[in-house]
Design a protein around this motif. Structure first.
Motif, PDB file in Angstrom:
ATOM      1  N   THR A  54       0.847  -1.193   0.000  1.00 44.87           N
ATOM      2  CA  THR A  54       0.000   0.000   0.000  1.00 44.87           C
ATOM      3  C   THR A  54       0.884   1.245   0.000  1.00 44.87           C
ATOM      4  N   THR A  55       0.455   2.292  -0.713  1.00 47.74           N
ATOM      5  CA  THR A  55       1.173   3.559  -0.704  1.00 47.74           C
ATOM      6  C   THR A  55       0.640   4.437   0.419  1.00 47.74           C
ATOM      7  N   VAL A  56       1.543   4.891   1.269  1.00 48.97           N
ATOM      8  CA  VAL A  56       1.190   5.758   2.393  1.00 48.97           C
ATOM      9  C   VAL A  56       1.949   7.078   2.247  1.00 48.97           C
ATOM     10  N   LYS A  57       1.238   8.184   2.419  1.00 49.04           N
ATOM     11  CA  LYS A  57       1.848   9.508   2.352  1.00 49.04           C
ATOM     12  C   LYS A  57       2.238   9.959   3.764  1.00 49.04           C
ATOM     13  N   ALA A  58       3.359  10.670   3.881  1.00 50.80           N
ATOM     14  CA  ALA A  58       3.797  11.206   5.172  1.00 50.80           C
ATOM     15  C   ALA A  58       4.244  12.650   4.991  1.00 50.80           C
ATOM     16  N   ARG A  59       4.005  13.488   6.005  1.00 47.89           N
ATOM     17  CA  ARG A  59       4.432  14.879   5.959  1.00 47.89           C
ATOM     18  C   ARG A  59       4.581  15.425   7.374  1.00 47.89           C
ATOM     19  N   LEU A  60       5.311  16.528   7.499  1.00 50.17           N
ATOM     20  CA  LEU A  60       5.488  17.208   8.774  1.00 50.17           C
ATOM     21  C   LEU A  60       4.431  18.291   8.915  1.00 50.17           C
ATOM     22  N   LYS A  61       3.748  18.285  10.052  1.00 56.12           N
ATOM     23  CA  LYS A  61       2.755  19.318  10.359  1.00 56.12           C
ATOM     24  C   LYS A  61       3.293  20.183  11.494  1.00 56.12           C
ATOM     25  N   THR A  62       3.277  21.501  11.293  1.00 54.43           N
ATOM     26  CA  THR A  62       3.721  22.436  12.323  1.00 54.43           C
ATOM     27  C   THR A  62       2.577  23.389  12.654  1.00 54.43           C
ATOM     28  N   GLN A  63       2.272  23.487  13.938  1.00 55.59           N
ATOM     29  CA  GLN A  63       1.122  24.267  14.394  1.00 55.59           C
ATOM     30  C   GLN A  63       1.569  25.288  15.433  1.00 55.59           C
ATOM     31  N   PHE A  64       1.062  26.550  15.313  1.00 52.73           N
ATOM     32  CA  PHE A  64       1.277  27.526  16.368  1.00 52.73           C
ATOM     33  C   PHE A  64       0.515  27.058  17.605  1.00 52.73           C
ATOM     34  N   THR A  65       1.204  26.939  18.723  1.00 51.99           N
ATOM     35  CA  THR A  65       0.593  26.455  19.954  1.00 51.99           C
ATOM     36  C   THR A  65      -0.480  27.408  20.445  1.00 51.99           C
ATOM     37  N   GLY A  66      -1.691  26.884  20.672  1.00 50.61           N
ATOM     38  CA  GLY A  66      -2.786  27.684  21.207  1.00 50.61           C
ATOM     39  C   GLY A  66      -3.243  28.788  20.288  1.00 50.61           C
ATOM     40  N   SER A  67      -3.039  28.635  18.992  1.00 48.77           N
ATOM     41  CA  SER A  67      -3.403  29.683  18.045  1.00 48.77           C
ATOM     42  C   SER A  67      -4.343  29.133  16.986  1.00 48.77           C
ATOM     43  N   ALA A  68      -5.164  30.031  16.453  1.00 47.55           N
ATOM     44  CA  ALA A  68      -6.083  29.647  15.383  1.00 47.55           C
ATOM     45  C   ALA A  68      -5.425  29.744  14.013  1.00 47.55           C
ATOM     46  N   VAL A  69      -4.169  30.176  13.973  1.00 45.54           N
ATOM     47  CA  VAL A  69      -3.453  30.287  12.705  1.00 45.54           C
ATOM     48  C   VAL A  69      -3.334  28.906  12.073  1.00 45.54           C
ATOM     49  N   ALA A  70      -3.592  28.800  10.809  1.00 42.84           N
ATOM     50  CA  ALA A  70      -3.554  27.516  10.112  1.00 42.84           C
ATOM     51  C   ALA A  70      -2.162  26.893  10.199  1.00 42.84           C
TER      52      ALA A  70
END
Length: 358
Positions: free
Chosen positions: A123-139
């Motif tokens: 099976t092909t599985v996609k992987a990526r890094l997600k970075t989120q501003f802590t406690g923020s509504a910024v995407a």
């Protein structure tokens, strides 16, 4: 007076000019996640997954968090998905300061099983890094996507229920297990709770009560400290128990169907006495060991002739039973027999069985 008023106006004007100057010189920091990208690479795109190498490295990711041009409180995680849009990703949190994340075969295979991927199939599985501003509504921001070709393998695991139903006799062959066919943290099985013997604990092993899980309120379990309170089944009888070790929850459901042997080859009054089968959670079959005499028998559901299983009149193969157009199962010689019964069709019209003399 006029002179004083003029001075006052002059000073006020200077103050206004200073305020204006301050506002003009102010620098606002605005995060633009679209312009910040992290880097994310994998040591291999074809992780080698084998049950014989559980501790070996499956894949290692090299990570660099996005640079926003200023210090920010952020969190990082790796997302895995079978779809390009990552609509329902499996997410694994990683340390913010980490520049690499390695997964051994056991952990990575469990991630794939948790995604409900088929075992033994590429099976092909996609992987990526997600970075989120802590406690923020910024995407959040995402790195480029890495495609992996994976073939997960089945890895059955067990937890155990020790309790009043088996007289708290751990270790004991009477201690029943719950099974997770894919080691995804969700365990299921059937337990027969006798009346007045509804208390139990969830155990990591069947050797002792070390690390046992008890009640943390309705539908919840906890390892807690010391000896947490007993868990109590809602009612006596055959009960389908589901434990989710990820969410630390437990649920109960009365078993709708159960199965028994009946005939003139089985104990009791011929064709009137049922010999109940016990569900073997580990092998996922109904089974019993019983003394038989020469004769015949059938398997029936819920002690009722509405549904019974015997040898098909056409196409008999020595391993399959049918619930319609069937004959009795013969027993040629007296002795102790081990019997197993397992439904193998979605409509419950067929089943497999074994009849082995000990």
């Amino acid at each position: 007076m006029k002179k004083s008023f003029t001075k006052f106006l002059a000073l006020g004007g200077i103050a206004v000019m200073m305020l204006a100057s301050c506002k003009k010189d102010e620098t606002k920091v605005v995060a633009d996640p679209s312009k910040a990208k992290g880097s994310f690479t994998a040591s291999t795109t074809t992780p080698a997954l084998s049950k014989a190498n559980l501790d070996g490295e499956a894949v290692a990711f090299t990570i660099k968090s996005p640079d926003y041009g200023f210090k920010a409180a952020i969190s990082n995680s790796i997302q895995f998905s079978t779809t390009d849009d990552f609509s329902s990703p499996k997410e694994v949190s990683i340390d913010l300061k980490a520049t690499a994340k390695s997964f051994n075969v056991l952990d990575f295979n469990n991630i794939l099983l948790g995604m409900n991927l088929p075992t033994g199939v590429s099976t092909t599985v996609k992987a990526r890094l997600k970075t989120q501003f802590t406690g923020s509504a910024v995407a959040p921001t995402y790195s480029s996507v890495v495609s992996l070709t994976v073939t997960p393998f089945p890895l059955t695991s067990f937890i155990y229920l020790g309790g009043a139903y088996e007289d708290w006799a751990v270790p004991s062959p009477n201690v029943d297990s719950l099974l997770s066919a894919t080691s995804n943290g969700i365990y299921t099985g059937i337990i027969n709770f006798p009346a007045g013997k509804l208390d139990f604990k969830v155990l990591p092993t069947n050797k002792n009560y070390d690390g046992n899980y008890g009640s943390d309120g309705p539908g919840k379990i906890t390892q807690g400290t010391g000896n947490p309170p007993n868990i109590t089944a809602p009612a006596a009888g055959l009960t389908w128990v589901t434990v989710d070790m990820n969410a630390k929850t437990i649920s109960f459901e009365a078993v709708k169907y159960y199965y028994s042997l009946i005939g003139n080859a089985t104990p009791g009054v011929a064709w009137n006495t049922d010999t109940d089968l016990k569900y073997d959670n580990g092998n996922q079959v109904w089974q019993t060991t019983v003394l038989m005499v020469p004769g015949e028998f059938k398997v029936r559901r819920n002690h009722d002739w509405g549904t019974s299983y015997g040898i098909p009149k056409v196409g008999a193969d020595g391993a399959t039973l049918a619930s319609s157009d069937n004959d009795n199962i013969p027993v040629a010689t007296a002795g102790t027999y081990h019997v197993t019964f397992a439904l193998n069709a979605a409509d419950n019209t067929k089943a497999t069985y074994t009849l082995v003399k000990k």
